[in-house]
Design an enzyme around this catalytic site. Structure first.
Site, PDB file in Angstrom:
ATOM      1  N   LYS A 103      36.193  39.730  45.281  1.00  0.00           N
ATOM      2  CA  LYS A 103      35.360  40.657  45.858  1.00  0.00           C
ATOM      3  C   LYS A 103      34.043  40.108  45.093  1.00  0.00           C
ATOM      4  CE  LYS A 103      38.519  44.141  46.914  1.00  0.00           C
ATOM      5  NZ  LYS A 103      39.648  43.767  46.375  1.00  0.00           N
TER       6      LYS A 103
HETATM    7  O1  LIG Z   1      40.280  46.994  51.645  1.00  0.00           O
HETATM    8  C1  LIG Z   1      41.185  46.631  50.687  1.00  0.00           C
HETATM    9  C2  LIG Z   1      40.588  45.506  49.992  1.00  0.00           C
HETATM   10  C3  LIG Z   1      41.614  45.090  48.995  1.00  0.00           C
HETATM   11  N1  LIG Z   1      42.554  45.738  48.436  1.00  0.00           N
HETATM   12  C4  LIG Z   1      43.619  45.443  47.450  1.00  0.00           C
HETATM   13  O2  LIG Z   1      44.813  44.790  47.857  1.00  0.00           O
HETATM   14  C5  LIG Z   1      45.815  45.318  47.075  1.00  0.00           C
HETATM   15  C6  LIG Z   1      46.600  46.410  47.654  1.00  0.00           C
HETATM   16  O3  LIG Z   1      47.462  47.025  46.650  1.00  0.00           O
HETATM   17  P1  LIG Z   1      48.663  48.096  47.204  1.00  0.00           P
HETATM   18  O4  LIG Z   1      49.599  48.097  45.724  1.00  0.00           O
HETATM   19  O5  LIG Z   1      49.576  47.330  48.134  1.00  0.00           O
HETATM   20  O6  LIG Z   1      48.282  49.152  47.621  1.00  0.00           O
HETATM   21  C7  LIG Z   1      44.962  45.725  45.897  1.00  0.00           C
HETATM   22  O7  LIG Z   1      44.769  44.514  44.948  1.00  0.00           O
HETATM   23  C8  LIG Z   1      43.602  46.125  46.336  1.00  0.00           C
HETATM   24  O8  LIG Z   1      42.443  46.221  45.444  1.00  0.00           O
HETATM   25  C9  LIG Z   1      42.946  46.983  49.222  1.00  0.00           C
HETATM   26  O9  LIG Z   1      43.866  47.544  48.864  1.00  0.00           O
HETATM   27  N2  LIG Z   1      42.193  47.347  50.125  1.00  0.00           N
END
Ligand SMILES: O=c1ccn([C@@H]2O[C@H](COP(=O)(O)O)[C@@H](O)[C@H]2O)c(=O)[nH]1
Length: 273
Positions: free
Chosen positions: A96
Protein backbone atom coordinates in the site's frame (compact mmCIF):
# COMPACT_ATOMS: atom_id res chain seq x y z
CA UNK A 1 4.45 -11.80 -15.60
CA UNK A 2 1.94 -10.91 -18.31
CA UNK A 3 -1.80 -10.89 -17.69
CA UNK A 4 -2.12 -13.59 -20.37
CA UNK A 5 0.23 -15.85 -18.35
CA UNK A 6 -1.89 -15.26 -15.25
CA UNK A 7 -5.14 -16.10 -17.06
CA UNK A 8 -3.63 -19.29 -18.54
CA UNK A 9 -2.41 -20.30 -15.07
CA UNK A 10 -5.91 -19.76 -13.61
CA UNK A 11 -7.42 -22.07 -16.22
CA UNK A 12 -4.69 -24.68 -15.77
CA UNK A 13 -5.17 -24.88 -12.02
CA UNK A 14 -8.92 -24.17 -12.07
CA UNK A 15 -8.23 -21.70 -9.30
CA UNK A 16 -8.09 -17.97 -8.80
CA UNK A 17 -7.08 -18.26 -5.17
CA UNK A 18 -4.50 -15.94 -3.67
CA UNK A 19 -3.09 -17.02 -0.32
CA UNK A 20 -2.12 -14.22 2.03
CA UNK A 21 1.15 -14.70 3.89
CA UNK A 22 0.31 -12.52 6.90
CA UNK A 23 2.80 -14.38 9.04
CA UNK A 24 2.49 -13.48 12.69
CA UNK A 25 4.95 -14.87 15.26
CA UNK A 26 2.17 -14.85 17.85
CA UNK A 27 0.01 -17.15 15.71
CA UNK A 28 2.42 -19.61 14.11
CA UNK A 29 3.00 -23.04 15.71
CA UNK A 30 5.27 -22.87 18.77
CA UNK A 31 7.77 -25.45 17.50
CA UNK A 32 8.76 -23.12 14.63
CA UNK A 33 9.99 -20.49 17.07
CA UNK A 34 13.05 -22.71 17.66
CA UNK A 35 14.07 -22.30 13.99
CA UNK A 36 16.60 -19.65 12.97
CA UNK A 37 14.03 -17.97 10.72
CA UNK A 38 10.54 -18.96 11.96
CA UNK A 39 8.71 -16.65 9.55
CA UNK A 40 10.38 -18.14 6.48
CA UNK A 41 10.00 -21.73 7.76
CA UNK A 42 6.29 -21.14 8.29
CA UNK A 43 5.90 -19.61 4.81
CA UNK A 44 7.85 -22.45 3.20
CA UNK A 45 5.58 -24.98 4.90
CA UNK A 46 2.46 -23.17 3.62
CA UNK A 47 3.86 -22.76 0.09
CA UNK A 48 5.01 -26.39 -0.18
CA UNK A 49 1.57 -27.61 0.91
CA UNK A 50 -0.64 -25.23 -1.09
CA UNK A 51 1.13 -24.11 -4.28
CA UNK A 52 -0.87 -26.55 -6.48
CA UNK A 53 -4.15 -25.01 -5.25
CA UNK A 54 -3.53 -21.29 -5.77
CA UNK A 55 -2.26 -18.93 -8.45
CA UNK A 56 -0.95 -16.14 -6.24
CA UNK A 57 0.64 -15.41 -2.88
CA UNK A 58 0.33 -12.08 -1.14
CA UNK A 59 2.74 -11.35 1.71
CA UNK A 60 1.44 -8.36 3.63
CA UNK A 61 4.60 -6.31 4.10
CA UNK A 62 3.57 -4.99 7.54
CA UNK A 63 4.01 -8.46 9.03
CA UNK A 64 7.66 -8.45 7.88
CA UNK A 65 8.55 -4.81 8.53
CA UNK A 66 7.33 -5.25 12.11
CA UNK A 67 10.45 -7.37 12.76
CA UNK A 68 13.01 -4.98 11.26
CA UNK A 69 15.97 -6.49 9.42
CA UNK A 70 15.00 -10.06 10.40
CA UNK A 71 11.51 -9.57 8.98
CA UNK A 72 12.84 -8.07 5.74
CA UNK A 73 15.26 -11.02 5.37
CA UNK A 74 12.34 -13.44 5.83
CA UNK A 75 10.40 -11.57 3.14
CA UNK A 76 13.40 -11.70 0.80
CA UNK A 77 13.82 -15.44 1.36
CA UNK A 78 10.10 -16.02 0.80
CA UNK A 79 9.95 -14.18 -2.54
CA UNK A 80 13.20 -15.83 -3.72
CA UNK A 81 11.82 -19.24 -2.75
CA UNK A 82 8.61 -18.54 -4.71
CA UNK A 83 10.36 -17.17 -7.79
CA UNK A 84 12.88 -20.04 -7.88
CA UNK A 85 10.50 -22.93 -7.23
CA UNK A 86 7.19 -21.62 -8.58
CA UNK A 87 7.92 -18.94 -11.19
CA UNK A 88 4.41 -19.34 -12.65
CA UNK A 89 2.86 -18.05 -9.42
CA UNK A 90 1.80 -14.39 -9.34
CA UNK A 91 3.30 -12.55 -6.39
CA UNK A 92 1.76 -9.52 -4.72
CA UNK A 93 3.59 -7.21 -2.32
CA UNK A 94 0.72 -5.89 -0.24
CA UNK A 95 2.58 -2.72 0.72
CA UNK A 96 0.00 0.00 0.00
CA UNK A 97 2.66 2.49 -1.11
CA UNK A 98 2.49 5.75 -3.10
CA UNK A 99 4.27 9.11 -2.74
CA UNK A 100 5.56 11.95 -4.91
CA UNK A 101 6.90 10.60 -8.20
CA UNK A 102 10.57 10.58 -7.26
CA UNK A 103 9.82 8.50 -4.16
CA UNK A 104 7.29 6.22 -5.85
CA UNK A 105 10.03 5.27 -8.32
CA UNK A 106 12.17 4.06 -5.38
CA UNK A 107 9.26 2.03 -4.00
CA UNK A 108 8.73 0.50 -7.43
CA UNK A 109 12.43 -0.37 -7.74
CA UNK A 110 12.43 -1.89 -4.25
CA UNK A 111 9.53 -4.24 -4.95
CA UNK A 112 9.74 -4.84 -8.72
CA UNK A 113 13.52 -4.83 -9.31
CA UNK A 114 15.15 -5.66 -6.01
CA UNK A 115 12.61 -8.12 -4.60
CA UNK A 116 11.22 -9.18 -8.00
CA UNK A 117 7.54 -9.12 -7.06
CA UNK A 118 5.06 -9.24 -9.95
CA UNK A 119 2.83 -6.60 -8.39
CA UNK A 120 2.35 -4.15 -5.56
CA UNK A 121 -0.68 -2.57 -3.91
CA UNK A 122 -0.69 1.24 -4.12
CA UNK A 123 -2.87 3.87 -2.46
CA UNK A 124 -4.41 6.25 -5.05
CA UNK A 125 -4.74 9.28 -2.77
CA UNK A 126 -1.74 11.21 -4.16
CA UNK A 127 -2.90 10.82 -7.75
CA UNK A 128 -1.40 10.43 -11.20
CA UNK A 129 2.25 11.38 -10.59
CA UNK A 130 2.40 9.06 -7.57
CA UNK A 131 1.05 6.09 -9.55
CA UNK A 132 2.60 6.40 -13.01
CA UNK A 133 6.14 5.59 -11.76
CA UNK A 134 4.85 2.11 -10.80
CA UNK A 135 3.06 1.70 -14.14
CA UNK A 136 6.27 2.34 -16.08
CA UNK A 137 7.55 -1.19 -15.29
CA UNK A 138 6.79 -3.64 -18.10
CA UNK A 139 4.94 -6.82 -17.12
CA UNK A 140 4.62 -5.60 -13.53
CA UNK A 141 1.21 -4.76 -12.09
CA UNK A 142 0.06 -1.92 -9.90
CA UNK A 143 -2.96 -2.82 -7.78
CA UNK A 144 -4.76 0.38 -6.81
CA UNK A 145 -6.93 0.46 -3.69
CA UNK A 146 -10.39 1.21 -5.08
CA UNK A 147 -13.01 0.02 -2.58
CA UNK A 148 -11.42 -1.64 0.42
CA UNK A 149 -12.93 -4.36 2.59
CA UNK A 150 -12.89 -2.50 5.92
CA UNK A 151 -15.63 -0.42 7.56
CA UNK A 152 -13.56 2.76 7.13
CA UNK A 153 -14.06 2.46 3.36
CA UNK A 154 -17.35 4.29 3.93
CA UNK A 155 -15.54 7.33 5.43
CA UNK A 156 -14.12 8.52 2.10
CA UNK A 157 -14.27 5.94 -0.68
CA UNK A 158 -18.06 5.80 -1.02
CA UNK A 159 -18.56 9.54 -0.52
CA UNK A 160 -19.64 11.53 -3.57
CA UNK A 161 -17.12 13.89 -5.17
CA UNK A 162 -19.30 15.75 -7.66
CA UNK A 163 -21.32 13.29 -9.71
CA UNK A 164 -19.82 10.05 -8.46
CA UNK A 165 -18.33 8.28 -5.48
CA UNK A 166 -14.62 8.63 -4.81
CA UNK A 167 -13.85 4.96 -5.56
CA UNK A 168 -15.59 5.33 -8.95
CA UNK A 169 -13.52 8.44 -9.64
CA UNK A 170 -10.35 6.46 -8.77
CA UNK A 171 -11.35 3.75 -11.28
CA UNK A 172 -12.33 6.14 -14.06
CA UNK A 173 -9.42 8.59 -13.68
CA UNK A 174 -6.75 5.90 -13.33
CA UNK A 175 -7.80 4.49 -16.72
CA UNK A 176 -6.40 7.67 -18.32
CA UNK A 177 -2.90 7.20 -16.83
CA UNK A 178 0.10 6.27 -18.97
CA UNK A 179 0.49 2.46 -19.13
CA UNK A 180 -2.94 2.00 -17.51
CA UNK A 181 -2.98 -1.54 -18.92
CA UNK A 182 -0.70 -2.42 -15.98
CA UNK A 183 -3.41 -1.54 -13.46
CA UNK A 184 -5.44 -3.89 -11.31
CA UNK A 185 -7.73 -2.86 -8.45
CA UNK A 186 -8.46 -3.90 -4.87
CA UNK A 187 -12.15 -4.40 -4.15
CA UNK A 188 -13.13 -5.96 -0.83
CA UNK A 189 -15.21 -9.15 -0.83
CA UNK A 190 -17.33 -7.49 1.84
CA UNK A 191 -18.45 -4.99 -0.83
CA UNK A 192 -19.55 -7.58 -3.44
CA UNK A 193 -22.78 -5.71 -4.21
CA UNK A 194 -20.71 -2.82 -5.61
CA UNK A 195 -19.03 -5.08 -8.16
CA UNK A 196 -21.69 -4.70 -10.86
CA UNK A 197 -21.10 -0.94 -10.98
CA UNK A 198 -17.34 -1.40 -10.79
CA UNK A 199 -17.40 -3.81 -13.74
CA UNK A 200 -19.20 -1.18 -15.83
CA UNK A 201 -16.14 1.09 -15.46
CA UNK A 202 -13.35 -1.51 -15.51
CA UNK A 203 -14.81 -4.49 -17.40
CA UNK A 204 -11.46 -6.00 -18.35
CA UNK A 205 -9.24 -5.32 -15.36
CA UNK A 206 -8.16 -7.86 -12.79
CA UNK A 207 -9.53 -7.29 -9.30
CA UNK A 208 -7.71 -8.40 -6.16
CA UNK A 209 -10.50 -9.28 -3.74
CA UNK A 210 -9.52 -9.68 -0.06
CA UNK A 211 -12.07 -10.32 2.65
CA UNK A 212 -13.37 -13.86 2.21
CA UNK A 213 -12.77 -16.12 5.20
CA UNK A 214 -11.91 -14.16 8.36
CA UNK A 215 -13.75 -10.97 7.20
CA UNK A 216 -16.89 -12.84 6.15
CA UNK A 217 -17.10 -11.98 2.43
CA UNK A 218 -18.86 -14.47 0.14
CA UNK A 219 -16.92 -16.13 -2.68
CA UNK A 220 -20.16 -16.90 -4.54
CA UNK A 221 -21.28 -13.26 -4.48
CA UNK A 222 -17.87 -12.03 -5.58
CA UNK A 223 -17.95 -14.43 -8.54
CA UNK A 224 -21.55 -13.61 -9.43
CA UNK A 225 -20.96 -9.88 -9.69
CA UNK A 226 -17.22 -9.59 -10.35
CA UNK A 227 -16.18 -12.27 -12.80
CA UNK A 228 -15.40 -11.26 -16.39
CA UNK A 229 -14.56 -13.15 -19.59
CA UNK A 230 -10.97 -13.77 -18.39
CA UNK A 231 -12.13 -14.60 -14.85
CA UNK A 232 -10.61 -11.27 -13.81
CA UNK A 233 -10.48 -12.10 -10.12
CA UNK A 234 -7.81 -12.98 -7.60
CA UNK A 235 -9.65 -13.84 -4.40
CA UNK A 236 -7.46 -13.63 -1.32
CA UNK A 237 -7.73 -15.42 1.99
CA UNK A 238 -4.99 -15.05 4.61
CA UNK A 239 -5.90 -16.01 8.21
CA UNK A 240 -8.66 -18.39 7.12
CA UNK A 241 -6.06 -20.57 5.40
CA UNK A 242 -2.69 -20.10 7.07
CA UNK A 243 -4.00 -20.35 10.63
CA UNK A 244 -6.35 -23.28 10.06
CA UNK A 245 -4.26 -25.08 12.71
CA UNK A 246 -1.78 -23.77 15.26
CA UNK A 247 0.14 -27.01 15.73
CA UNK A 248 2.56 -29.21 13.77
CA UNK A 249 -0.12 -30.10 11.19
CA UNK A 250 -0.57 -26.43 10.18
CA UNK A 251 0.50 -26.95 6.55
CA UNK A 252 -1.84 -29.92 6.05
CA UNK A 253 -4.70 -27.96 7.61
CA UNK A 254 -3.93 -24.96 5.37
CA UNK A 255 -3.95 -27.21 2.29
CA UNK A 256 -7.35 -28.60 3.33
CA UNK A 257 -8.82 -25.10 3.64
CA UNK A 258 -7.23 -23.96 0.37
CA UNK A 259 -8.47 -27.14 -1.32
CA UNK A 260 -12.06 -26.42 -0.29
CA UNK A 261 -11.89 -22.94 -1.77
CA UNK A 262 -10.21 -24.22 -4.95
CA UNK A 263 -13.03 -26.78 -5.39
CA UNK A 264 -15.63 -24.02 -5.11
CA UNK A 265 -13.68 -21.98 -7.65
CA UNK A 266 -13.50 -24.94 -10.02
CA UNK A 267 -17.29 -25.35 -9.80
CA UNK A 268 -17.77 -21.67 -10.63
CA UNK A 269 -15.37 -21.91 -13.57
CA UNK A 270 -17.09 -25.01 -14.94
CA UNK A 271 -20.52 -23.36 -14.68
CA UNK A 272 -19.28 -20.20 -16.41
CA UNK A 273 -18.08 -22.13 -19.51
O1 LIG B 1 -9.26 -3.79 1.33
C1 LIG B 1 -8.37 -4.50 1.77
C2 LIG B 1 -7.06 -4.43 1.34
C3 LIG B 1 -6.15 -5.30 1.83
N1 LIG B 1 -6.49 -6.23 2.75
C4 LIG B 1 -5.44 -7.17 3.21
O2 LIG B 1 -5.79 -8.50 2.77
C5 LIG B 1 -5.52 -9.43 3.79
C6 LIG B 1 -6.82 -10.05 4.30
O3 LIG B 1 -6.54 -10.96 5.34
P1 LIG B 1 -7.66 -11.97 5.96
O4 LIG B 1 -6.92 -12.64 7.07
O5 LIG B 1 -8.06 -12.93 4.86
O6 LIG B 1 -8.78 -11.14 6.42
C7 LIG B 1 -4.74 -8.67 4.85
O7 LIG B 1 -3.37 -8.71 4.53
C8 LIG B 1 -5.25 -7.25 4.71
O8 LIG B 1 -4.31 -6.29 5.15
C9 LIG B 1 -7.78 -6.32 3.19
O9 LIG B 1 -8.13 -7.16 4.03
N2 LIG B 1 -8.69 -5.44 2.68
Amino acid sequence: MTTEDLVAHIHRKQSFLCIGLDTDLEKIPQHLLEEEDPIFEFNKGIIDATHHLCVAYKPNIAFYEAHGVKGWKALEKTIHYLNKNHPEIFTIADAKRGDIGNTSTRYAKAFFENLQFDSITVAPYMGKDSIEPFLAFKDKHTILLALTSNQGAYDFQTQKTGEEELYMKVLRTSKTYKNAENLMYVVGATKASFLTGIRRVVPNSFLLVPGVGAQGGSLQEVCKYGMNKDVGLLVNSSRGIIYASHTTDYAIAAAEKAGLIQQQMQEVLLKSK
